[in-house]
Design an enzyme around this catalytic site. Structure first.
Site, PDB file in Angstrom:
ATOM      1  N   ASP A  50       0.849  -1.176   0.000  1.00  0.00           N
ATOM      2  CA  ASP A  50       0.000   0.000   0.000  1.00  0.00           C
ATOM      3  C   ASP A  50       0.899   1.244   0.000  1.00  0.00           C
ATOM      4  OD1 ASP A  50      -3.275   0.455   1.495  1.00  0.00           O
ATOM      5  OD2 ASP A  50      -2.163   1.707   0.103  1.00  0.00           O
ATOM      6  N   GLU A  65     -11.074   6.637   3.453  1.00  0.00           N
ATOM      7  CA  GLU A  65     -10.091   6.097   4.395  1.00  0.00           C
ATOM      8  C   GLU A  65     -10.286   6.657   5.803  1.00  0.00           C
ATOM      9  OE1 GLU A  65      -6.743   5.907   0.873  1.00  0.00           O
ATOM     10  OE2 GLU A  65      -6.149   5.295   2.885  1.00  0.00           O
TER      11      GLU A  65
END
Ligand code: GLC
Length: 575
Positions: free
Chosen positions: A298, A482
């Site tokens: 990520d 997020e």
């Protein structure tokens, strides 16, 4: 005899859909690997973000294997299909100037359609698709998404997210299909089949990426990562049996479905960063489950493993990370990894395994073939046919939570509808996060599409407060993505409650439509509304909402998440 043909037909069907094992490309991959220098190998393991390239020629200088556009990493000319196509093909051209001319992969978060590009069809976010329970539809959405991504010259999407959110206060809940591992595993595999099409060499397919491995949706409240998030990037504190039961199921189906890449997660498992866990990345995922593609980290997730960056790189690569998403400090990454190899801290065998995995995928995608590829302009983009599928997805995603006195369906012919609420005419709220920009944005200009108000008018309803015989109030959440969406509580805003109460005070039946990325606490309006519809984040095709409001289609959606204190998993009324 008929049974025999039928059986043969099914077995052929199954045989056709079984993906070609990536290891069948090893001979070609190893032949190329043998000719590569250490710099070229490490370059293949490096993914930079186009917006942080110090110089586009860094792609050649450092032999970069991949480029991404993270959230907000957009073409300077704006977000048109043409601007994105020019960006992707321009970047691609640099890779063709290297000694071995290994094409690079361009990665992007097309997580509910090609949601970075103006004019693309924006589908419901996964929480809505979970409510449909319709795997065939999810596969079709994947296929359309792949087509619209290819229409901009891009061939890798960081989707599907096969997270299994356990706490809806997490800002990424809506990226999950469900709290239920089985439903996630079914829909995740369907998404991979759709995105990767008949096989990675299919020019209409894209490379998919199952994410975020492992336990991203199971973090403990209060353990959130950097930036004081309460859940996001936190610590998943469960035993291994629970970790597997809840969070591994999406990988047990997407790996056999042939997913070419998997993205390890920011979160920790019992205090150990997953992106540095050899047990999880290599022993479980690669050895036990047999994943043959490659792992892409990520965004700067490797940096979080330990304070010293060089040490963190060594831990992650030795744990099994194959390509590192290092958007801006890619030169530092490359320098450090090269030193680690030269010092023997990272064995060349690990480098060769990582590069073999990356090359397998590129060979499987036909990237190394010299045969001409269809031009991006030849792919369908934003077409009525694509929109019709998105409209169907909106219809099937709606969950009818309350319908007293058969308030719904509305009789279109006599409908004089008073419409209010912050999200009645707001395409930005309707699409949510990961839409044109990373966090998404309220307002009418986010992207083209049909708001609920516009859809009511298109359906011929008379929208007026004069003599209205029913009121529709559209409320809920404004966009986030997020950790920015982490919340300690999930109340409706005072503005929303006031809008419902105001409509109630007129004395006409009240229909509340909730536009949100997750269940919210409805107590203040439960008795104020005659009907309540959970519409999630439906995307651009608001007509799907009115199709159900006016009864052209019955509501079929079932909750894929428990609605705290109010409705159980699987709940949903119909007409
Ligand atoms: C983000 C997300 C991940 C996404 C990646 C690239 O931080 O965690 O889901 O694919 O970075 O944008």
């Amino acid at each position: 005899m008929k049974q025999l043909f039928l059986a043969a037909g099914i077995s052929i069907l199954v045989a056709q859909t079984k993906p070609i094992p990536l290891s069948s490309f090893d001979a070609k991959a190893k032949d190329l690997l043998m000719r590569m220098t250490l710099d070229e190998k490490i370059g293949q393991m490096t993914q930079a973000d186009q917006m942080f390239l110090k110089d586009p020629s860094d792609i050649e200088t450092y032999f970069l294997g991949s480029i991404l556009s993270g959230g907000d990493s957009d073409p300077k000319e704006g977000n048109s299909r043409e601007a994105w196509t020019n960006l992707a093909t321009g970047i691609e051209a640099h890779a063709n100037k290297t000694r071995l001319r290994i094409p690079l992969l361009y990665g992007i978060d097309a997580v509910h359609g090609h949601s970075n590009v103006l004019g693309a069809v924006i589908f419901p976010h996964n929480i809505g698709l979970g409510a449909t329970r319709d795997a065939a539809l999810v596969e079709q959405i994947g296929k359309i998404t792949a087509e619209e991504v290819r229409a901009t010259g891009i061939q890798w999407v960081f989707a599907p997210c096969v997270t299994v959110p356990q706490d809806i206060r997490w800002g990424r809940t809506y990226e999950g299909f469900s709290e239920d591992p089985k439903l996630v595993s079914e829909l995740g595999a369907a998404a991979v089949r759709g995105l990767q099409g008949k096989g990675l060499s299919d020019p209409h397919a894209v490379l998919a990426c199952a994410k975020h491995y492992l336990g991203d949706g199971g973090t403990t409240f209060g353990t959130g990562g950097p930036g004081k998030k309460v859940l996001d990037q936190g610590d998943t504190r469960v035993d291994e049996a629970t970790l597997r039961r809840l969070h591994l199921q999406g990988y047990l189906t997407t790996v056999p479905a042939g997913v070419g890449t998997i993205m390890p997660s920011y979160n920790s498992w019992n205090g150990v960063k997953v992106s540095g866990s050899k047990h999880l990345l290599t022993e479980v995922l690669k050895e036990e489950i047999g994943f043959q593609g490659f792992l892409i980290s990520d965004y700067n997730a490797v940096d979080q493993i330990t304070k010293d960056y060089k040490t963190a790189i060594g831990v992650s690569i030795n744990a099994g990370m194959d390509m590192v998403m290092v958007p801006d400090h890619y030169r530092e990454f490359i320098h450090n990894l090269k030193e680690l190899v030269q010092e023997g801290a990272v064995p060349m065998s690990r480098i060769d395994d990582a590069v073999t995995r990356i090359l397998r995928v590129k060979f499987a995608m036909g990237l190394m073939d010299s045969k001409p590829r269809p031009s991006p302009a030849s792919f369908a983009f934003g077409t009525p046919e694509h929109r019709a599928v998105a409209r169907q997805a909106v219809r099937e995603s709606l969950v009818l939570l309350k319908n007293d006195h058969q308030t719904l369906p509305l009789a279109k012919s006599v409908a004089r509808i008073d419409v209010s609420g912050k999200s009645a005419d707001d395409i930005g709220n309707q699409c949510g996060g990961w839409t044109i920009s990373w966090q998404g944005k309220s307002g009418a200009t986010t992207t083209g599409g049909t708001t609920i108000l516009a859809a009511l008018r298109k359906a011929g309803a008379k929208v007026t407060s004069e003599g209205a015989n029913v009121g529709i109030v559209v409320i809920g959440e404004t966009p986030y993505a997020e950790g920015q969406g982490d919340r300690a509580e999930l109340p409706l805003s005072a503005e929303d409650v006031a809008a419902v109460k105001k409509m109630r005070s007129t004395g006409i039946p009240v229909v509340v439509i909730l536009i949100s990325g997750r269940p919210m606490i409805l107590d203040p309006i439960l008795d104020q509304a005659d009907a309540i519809v959970a519409a999630w984040l439906p995307g651009t095709e608001g007509d799907g909402v009115t199709d159900v409001l006016f009864g052209a289609y019955k509501p079929v959606g079932k909750l894929s998440f428990t609605w705290p204190r109010q409705f159980n998993f699987g709940f949903g009324l119909t007409y």
